[in-house]
Design an enzyme around this catalytic site. Structure first.
Site, mmCIF file in Angstrom:
data_model
loop_
_atom_site.group_PDB
_atom_site.id
_atom_site.type_symbol
_atom_site.label_atom_id
_atom_site.label_comp_id
_atom_site.label_asym_id
_atom_site.label_seq_id
_atom_site.Cartn_x
_atom_site.Cartn_y
_atom_site.Cartn_z
ATOM 1 N N ARG A 158 0.853 -1.201 0.000
ATOM 2 C CA ARG A 158 0.000 0.000 0.000
ATOM 3 C C ARG A 158 0.888 1.250 0.000
ATOM 4 O O ARG A 158 2.114 1.177 0.099
ATOM 5 C CB ARG A 158 -0.916 0.016 1.218
ATOM 6 C CG ARG A 158 -0.199 0.337 2.507
ATOM 7 C CD ARG A 158 -1.156 0.466 3.687
ATOM 8 N NE ARG A 158 -0.465 0.974 4.863
ATOM 9 C CZ ARG A 158 -0.864 0.818 6.112
ATOM 10 N NH1 ARG A 158 -1.964 0.138 6.354
ATOM 11 N NH2 ARG A 158 -0.170 1.343 7.103
ATOM 12 N N ASP B 259 5.653 -7.781 2.070
ATOM 13 C CA ASP B 259 4.879 -7.025 3.060
ATOM 14 C C ASP B 259 4.298 -8.011 4.052
ATOM 15 O O ASP B 259 4.439 -9.239 3.878
ATOM 16 C CB ASP B 259 3.758 -6.209 2.377
ATOM 17 C CG ASP B 259 3.374 -4.954 3.160
ATOM 18 O OD1 ASP B 259 2.959 -5.081 4.331
ATOM 19 O OD2 ASP B 259 3.480 -3.849 2.618
ATOM 20 N N VAL C 188 10.078 -7.818 7.467
ATOM 21 C CA VAL C 188 11.470 -7.394 7.257
ATOM 22 C C VAL C 188 12.349 -7.629 8.477
ATOM 23 O O VAL C 188 13.578 -7.532 8.391
ATOM 24 C CB VAL C 188 11.567 -5.914 6.823
ATOM 25 C CG1 VAL C 188 10.907 -5.700 5.479
ATOM 26 C CG2 VAL C 188 11.003 -4.974 7.892
ATOM 27 N N ASN D 86 11.560 0.095 1.827
ATOM 28 C CA ASN D 86 10.524 1.116 2.002
ATOM 29 C C ASN D 86 9.672 0.886 3.247
ATOM 30 O O ASN D 86 9.145 1.837 3.826
ATOM 31 C CB ASN D 86 9.640 1.121 0.741
ATOM 32 C CG ASN D 86 8.336 1.857 0.946
ATOM 33 O OD1 ASN D 86 8.284 3.084 0.895
ATOM 34 N ND2 ASN D 86 7.257 1.111 1.191
ATOM 35 N N TYR E 33 10.897 7.343 15.876
ATOM 36 C CA TYR E 33 10.866 7.317 14.406
ATOM 37 C C TYR E 33 12.082 8.049 13.844
ATOM 38 O O TYR E 33 12.768 7.569 12.931
ATOM 39 C CB TYR E 33 9.562 7.963 13.936
ATOM 40 C CG TYR E 33 9.355 8.013 12.440
ATOM 41 C CD1 TYR E 33 8.965 6.879 11.728
ATOM 42 C CD2 TYR E 33 9.526 9.207 11.732
ATOM 43 C CE1 TYR E 33 8.751 6.929 10.355
ATOM 44 C CE2 TYR E 33 9.325 9.272 10.374
ATOM 45 C CZ TYR E 33 8.927 8.138 9.674
ATOM 46 O OH TYR E 33 8.721 8.190 8.323
ATOM 47 N N THR F 26 -3.372 13.217 6.118
ATOM 48 C CA THR F 26 -3.714 14.630 6.057
ATOM 49 C C THR F 26 -2.441 15.451 6.047
ATOM 50 O O THR F 26 -1.348 14.917 6.197
ATOM 51 C CB THR F 26 -4.528 15.063 7.293
ATOM 52 O OG1 THR F 26 -3.643 15.096 8.416
ATOM 53 C CG2 THR F 26 -5.671 14.104 7.562
HETATM 54 P P1 NAD Z 1 2.289 3.102 5.104
HETATM 55 O O1 NAD Z 1 2.062 2.880 6.566
HETATM 56 O O2 NAD Z 1 1.123 3.480 4.263
HETATM 57 O O3 NAD Z 1 2.981 1.826 4.455
HETATM 58 C C1 NAD Z 1 4.013 1.119 5.113
HETATM 59 C C2 NAD Z 1 4.024 -0.297 4.590
HETATM 60 O O4 NAD Z 1 5.050 -1.021 5.297
HETATM 61 C C3 NAD Z 1 2.696 -1.040 4.851
HETATM 62 O O5 NAD Z 1 2.281 -1.732 3.694
HETATM 63 C C4 NAD Z 1 3.042 -1.976 5.981
HETATM 64 O O6 NAD Z 1 2.260 -3.152 6.021
HETATM 65 C C5 NAD Z 1 4.511 -2.279 5.680
HETATM 66 N N1 NAD Z 1 5.186 -2.831 6.844
HETATM 67 C C6 NAD Z 1 5.123 -2.404 8.142
HETATM 68 N N2 NAD Z 1 5.836 -3.216 8.930
HETATM 69 C C7 NAD Z 1 6.372 -4.180 8.122
HETATM 70 C C8 NAD Z 1 7.210 -5.290 8.352
HETATM 71 N N3 NAD Z 1 7.636 -5.615 9.584
HETATM 72 N N4 NAD Z 1 7.582 -6.047 7.292
HETATM 73 C C9 NAD Z 1 7.152 -5.744 6.044
HETATM 74 N N5 NAD Z 1 6.357 -4.697 5.771
HETATM 75 C C10 NAD Z 1 5.967 -3.927 6.799
HETATM 76 O O7 NAD Z 1 3.432 4.194 5.042
HETATM 77 P P2 NAD Z 1 4.024 5.027 3.793
HETATM 78 O O8 NAD Z 1 3.674 6.438 4.011
HETATM 79 O O9 NAD Z 1 3.669 4.377 2.512
HETATM 80 O O10 NAD Z 1 5.570 4.872 4.104
HETATM 81 C C11 NAD Z 1 6.495 4.328 3.176
HETATM 82 C C12 NAD Z 1 7.882 4.807 3.554
HETATM 83 O O11 NAD Z 1 7.971 6.228 3.398
HETATM 84 C C13 NAD Z 1 8.288 4.524 5.007
HETATM 85 O O12 NAD Z 1 9.651 4.186 5.060
HETATM 86 C C14 NAD Z 1 8.066 5.858 5.690
HETATM 87 O O13 NAD Z 1 8.821 5.989 6.869
HETATM 88 C C15 NAD Z 1 8.499 6.788 4.588
HETATM 89 N N6 NAD Z 1 8.038 8.158 4.703
HETATM 90 C C16 NAD Z 1 6.695 8.431 4.717
HETATM 91 C C17 NAD Z 1 6.282 9.756 4.808
HETATM 92 C C18 NAD Z 1 4.827 10.140 4.804
HETATM 93 O O14 NAD Z 1 4.528 11.322 5.008
HETATM 94 N N7 NAD Z 1 3.904 9.216 4.565
HETATM 95 C C19 NAD Z 1 7.240 10.768 4.892
HETATM 96 C C20 NAD Z 1 8.587 10.443 4.889
HETATM 97 C C21 NAD Z 1 8.981 9.132 4.779
#
Ligand code: NAD
Length: 243
Positions: free
Chosen positions: A17, A38, A62, A88, A153, A193
């Site tokens: 996702r 995932d 992971v 990711n 985090y 948001t």
């Molecule tokens: P999200 O929560 O929508 O997706 C994270 C995904 O990681 C999910 O599908 C979840 O099931 C998976 N996941 C969690 N734990 C896991 C595990 N132990 N093994 C395998 N998969 C696992 O978050 P996102 O916003 O899509 O985040 C993606 C990346 O971007 C992350 O590294 C996050 O830290 C980074 N990020 C996000 C933002 C933001 O504003 N959304 C900003 C900066 C960085």
């Protein structure tokens, strides 16, 4: 689309996702075969079904070394090897330092830091067998500055940059590049948001990123377009640190 990853094979964690799904779709759209890892099995299978035969889903926690071995073995048996790893997957939590527990800190470090640590170790032999590769670690703006209640985090994302640079130095001789992307606030489940996670300050562009905008940066680093980019932090935040 310009087939910038034609013939390559990628493993993308957290691909069920959000940002990960967009990275999977973008790499696949550029000719890459992708193993989606995932813990959200239904969502992950649905992504693979929607994208077609050059993507496959596998359950990959992971934090589990055996899961990593299985994912690499799957990529090798189905698609012929591993050229690209996108670390990711991550979890997110807001908590003031004075209220945070070691157990919660450990849980975040386990996924956000130990996960990429294990993933890099797991793909090294497979990448060497292909003559090189590209590893992209998704860090965060929280890995280069500070926000209130983002201690655990933030620590995980700062540390991921350290891992990125160390791995980049060590693996350069094997023609394996390792880089980090530091996104600002992206519109996903983690941050639906404009409020969080990566800062309450308005960005220079004054909006969240669409996941495609981050995926384009990951594609650049993953592909041969970035063949001389190694050990770098690529900030993609719309200019939110400009002051
Ligand atoms: P999200 O929560 O929508 O997706 C994270 C995904 O990681 C999910 O599908 C979840 O099931 C998976 N996941 C969690 N734990 C896991 C595990 N132990 N093994 C395998 N998969 C696992 O978050 P996102 O916003 O899509 O985040 C993606 C990346 O971007 C992350 O590294 C996050 O830290 C980074 N990020 C996000 C933002 C933001 O504003 N959304 C900003 C900066 C960085």
């Amino acid at each position: 689309m310009s087939n910038r990853c034609e013939g390559k094979v990628a493993i993308v964690t957290g691909g069920a996702r959000g940002q990960g799904e967009r990275i999977v779709a973008t790499l696949a759209g550029e000719g890459c075969s992708v193993v989606i890892g995932d813990v959200l099995d239904d969502e992950g299978k649905a992504v693979a079904d929607a994208l077609g035969q050059n993507t496959i889903y596998t359950h990959l926690d992971v934090t589990d070394p055996a899961g990593w071995s299985d994912a690499v073995a799957l990529a090798t048996s189905v698609f012929g090897g591993v050229d690209i790893l996108v670390n990711n997957a991550a979890i997110y939590r807001k908590q003031l330092h004075e209220d945070e527990t070691v157990a919660e800190l450990d849980r975040i470090l386990d996924v956000n830091l130990h996960g990429p640590f294990l993933g890099i170790q797991a793909v090294i032999p497979a990448m060497r067998a292909r003559g090189g590769g590209s590893i992209v670690n998704v860090s965060s703006l929280a890995g280069t500055t500070s926000y209130p209640a983002h201690g655990s985090y933030s620590m995980s994302k700062w540390a991921l940059r350290g891992l990125t640079r160390t791995a980049a130095i060590e693996l350069a001789a094997s023609n394996i590049r390792v880089n980090a992307v530091l996104p600002g606030n992206i519109r996903t489940t983690m941050s639906p948001t404009t409020a969080a996670p990566d800062g309450e300050a308005p960005t220079g562009l004054k909006r969240q990123a669409d996941p495609q905008e981050t995926a384009n940066v990951v594609l650049f680093l993953a592909s041969d377009d970035a063949s001389f980019v190694n050990g770098t932090d690529l900030v993609a935040d719309g200019g939110s640190l400009l002051g």
